[in-house]
Scaffold this active site. Structure first.
Site, short mmCIF file in Angstrom:
data_model
loop_
_atom_site.label_atom_id
_atom_site.label_comp_id
_atom_site.label_asym_id
_atom_site.label_seq_id
_atom_site.Cartn_x
_atom_site.Cartn_y
_atom_site.Cartn_z
N TYR A 337 0.85 -1.19 0.00
CA TYR A 337 0.00 0.00 0.00
C TYR A 337 0.90 1.25 0.00
O TYR A 337 1.80 1.38 0.83
CB TYR A 337 -0.88 -0.03 1.25
CG TYR A 337 -2.02 0.97 1.30
CD1 TYR A 337 -2.27 1.89 0.29
CD2 TYR A 337 -2.86 1.00 2.41
CE1 TYR A 337 -3.31 2.79 0.36
CE2 TYR A 337 -3.94 1.90 2.49
CZ TYR A 337 -4.13 2.80 1.47
OH TYR A 337 -5.18 3.69 1.55
N CYS A 338 0.67 2.15 -0.96
CA CYS A 338 1.38 3.43 -1.02
C CYS A 338 2.89 3.17 -1.08
O CYS A 338 3.37 2.40 -1.91
CB CYS A 338 0.97 4.30 0.16
SG CYS A 338 1.60 6.00 0.09
N VAL A 339 3.68 3.79 -0.18
CA VAL A 339 5.13 3.60 -0.23
C VAL A 339 5.50 2.16 0.11
O VAL A 339 6.56 1.67 -0.31
CB VAL A 339 5.83 4.60 0.70
CG1 VAL A 339 5.51 4.33 2.15
CG2 VAL A 339 7.33 4.59 0.49
N GLY A 341 4.00 -0.26 -1.20
CA GLY A 341 3.98 -0.85 -2.54
C GLY A 341 5.24 -0.53 -3.32
O GLY A 341 5.75 -1.37 -4.06
#
Length: 601
Positions: A337-339, A341
């Site tokens: 998720y987000c960073v 990822g």
């Protein structure tokens, strides 16, 4: 017969008493603000040096002004446009004061709630104030947009800074220029301002001398592990950087391939487990997944040297090792998720380069791997500002959690800053109890080495997308990543814009299923099937122009979660009896959500 709303006459005695109390509370707030910089031997008041951020605002907007002053003809034309708009507004207001109808010169955007109170439109005086503000702020935006001879990064920064300034100067923020606040203050005889000043002092103290605007009621009773982050499970592994949580099954059988969640370290993982009704983690478990989730440590000075490679090796790679011990499986599916990822994508590229391919499918949730179109956060990522951040981190070994929290709030200043300033400190009302905003305020720090690497390699130089990122003496190439990828973007994302995620899809070497969900960075992801608020769009490979893909995409009602699970299950449908945390090769250490998540910044 019509009736007019009348403003109640104030109680003069109560108003006077509250004015006195307001002065007292202002004194307390001021003393708490000054406390961190006051020393016993400070006999001489030194001049205050403006913060570097303020200097950058002045430099940036000054460079825009210089381009206009260099061309007097264009400057006069721009000033004439502004004057003509105000002349038209004066005429319109005069007509209204005479009881005639007149069309507005400037109207707020449909989603702009600052001017929702009826008197912003029905009262000619306040309508004039509103339209004057809109005309001036939009004229200023045009001046930035049409400035010649400045580079696009400077223009982007100027646009961003101007939004912050115009948001702060909105007449909706001040008692004497907001009809709703005038009525509210007179009705309460100023008691609202006293309460607001008291909350202001409390928030300055909570921020240790800096204003930390509360977004949720601190007395609402939210507590990690009690009424947020409550999905049952056990911490089965712990090291200096993370705890690994294994969640308890709710089905008799589970997919044979375990599932690992890599959350961002910029926030805490439980955005995916806010409460049972909105928990993506609990829903995954209910579908028959053996879910493991990393809970990152809230770092301090001891973690200053933990860099991106540390987070990859001591985080994702070590988690996969531990999952193998717990389940006997050497392969996993993973989501970032987000960073988180971005770190997962780096790990995939490293595994592709080294042949250690243990992640067999990847799900990216609002994740960027190509930062060309990374949105407004790029404002904070030029060489000068990164050096400033690095110098601050060097003193403590980490970036304070409030730093990133403030940056995220500045992406939507009217919604996430000024609406709370007005509600809290002017209306004197505690904000609503909201688990999402409780999570948002539960900030985390960032280790100096990690954050520096992230800013430079992603936002500044975009090395991962170009195949130039070096980690552990290995050059990383996402084109070597051939595993199936599910790449979720959201339409209104200010942090990982949908265009950025779309273009990042082409950097991988295998099949990528790009899906566009409604809403933004959080609400678009946390959209449970039981109560879906938004739909999603599918349209095949992320190729060509983003606008063309959106125009041709198929809209689906409801949550994207079931669509994603069908995709995941198709990769490896085999099932085994459900696995209980602690019954495998790893003993349970403590109940979920663990101890690291409870560490405060």
């Amino acid at each position: 017969m019509t009736t007019e709303r009348t403003t109640p006459l104030p109680d003069i005695e109560a108003l006077s008493r509250n004015a006195s109390l307001l002065v007292e509370e202002f004194g307390r707030a001021a003393s708490r603000y000054m406390k961190p910089v006051t020393t016993p031997d400070a006999l001489v008041v030194q001049p205050v040096e403006p913060p570097e951020e303020v200097k950058d605002v002045v430099r940036t907007l000054g460079s825009v002004a210089e381009t206009w002053l260099a061309d007097p003809k264009r400057t006069v034309e721009a000033q004439t446009r502004l004057s003509e708009a105000f002349i038209t507004l004066w005429g319109s207001t005069w007509q209204r004061l005479q009881g005639e109808n007149a069309p507005p010169v400037a109207q707020p955007e449909p989603k702009d709630n600052r001017f929702a109170h009826a008197e912003w439109s029905t009262n000619p005086i306040f309508d004039f104030i509103k339209q004057s503000y809109l005309i001036t702020s939009r004229w200023a935006e045009t001046m930035v947009d049409e400035a010649e001879g400045i580079d696009e990064h400077t223009r982007h920064k100027a646009q961003f800074y101007l939004r912050q300034i115009s948001g702060a100067l909105s007449p909706s923020n001040f008692v004497m220029t907001n009809p709703e606040l005038i009525r509210h203050t007179l009705k309460e005889n100023g008691a609202n301002l006293v309460r607001g000043m008291k909350m202001l002092a409390e928030d300055i103290e909570a921020g240790q001398g800096q204003l930390r605007v509360r977004q949720t009621d601190p007395g609402a009773g939210f507590e990690v592990g009690v009424n947020v982050a409550v999905t049952p499970g056990e911490v089965v592994f712990r090291n200096d950087l993370m705890e690994l949580i294994q969640y308890s099954p709710t089905t008799e059988t589970v997919l044979k391939r375990p599932f690992l969640i890599v959350p961002p370290w910029i926030n805490k993982f439980y955005i995916l487990d806010l409460n049972p009704a909105k928990s993506l983690i609990a829903w995954m478990v209910s579908q028959g997944l053996t879910v493991f989730c990393i809970s990152w440590v809230n770092p301090d000075a001891r973690h200053a040297d933990k860099d991106f490679e540390s987070y990859m090796r001591e985080g994702i790679e070590t988690a996969i090792d531990a999952i193998g011990v717990a389940t006997g499986e050497s392969e996993v599916a993973a989501a970032g998720y987000c960073v988180g990822g971005t770190l997962l994508a780096v790990t995939l590229a490293m595994q592709a380069a080294t042949g250690n391919k243990r992640i067999k499918s990847a799900t990216f949730l609002t994740t960027q791997v190509d930062f060309t179109h990374a949105g407004d956060l790029k404002v904070f990522a030029d060489e000068e500002q990164i050096r400033l951040i690095e110098s601050r981190m060097q003193k403590r070994g980490y970036l304070e959690g409030t730093g990133m929290a403030t940056a995220f709030n500045m992406l939507r200043p009217n919604d996430l800053i000024w609406s709370y300033v007005v509600n809290n400190y002017v209306k004197g009302q505690a904000p609503m109890a909201f688990d999402l905003l409780y999570w948002n305020a539960d900030s985390t720090r960032m280790p100096a080495a990690n954050h520096s690497f992230y800013l430079r390699n992603c936002y500044l130089d975009n090395t991962l997308a170009q195949g130039k990122m070096i980690l552990g003496n290995v050059r990383l190439d996402l084109k070597k990543v051939k595993i199936p990828i599910f790449n979720l973007a959201t339409k209104e994302d200010h942090i990982a814009p949908a265009l950025s995620v779309f273009e990042g899809s082409s950097k991988f070497g295998g099949q990528v299923d790009y899906v566009l969900a409604g809403s933004g960075h959080i609400a678009g992801v946390v959209n449970p099937p039981a109560k879906p608020k938004y739909g999603f769009w599918t349209g095949g490979p992320a190729t060509g122009r983003f606008e063309d893909w959106v125009a041709a995409a198929t809209e689906h009602k409801g949550s994207w979660w079931p669509y994603w699970f069908q995709w995941l299950e198709h990769q490896a449908p085999a099932r085994v009896p459900a696995r209980v945390p602690g019954d495998g090769g790893l003993a349970a250490i403590c109940p979920a959500p663990g101890t690291y998540v409870r560490m405060k910044a």
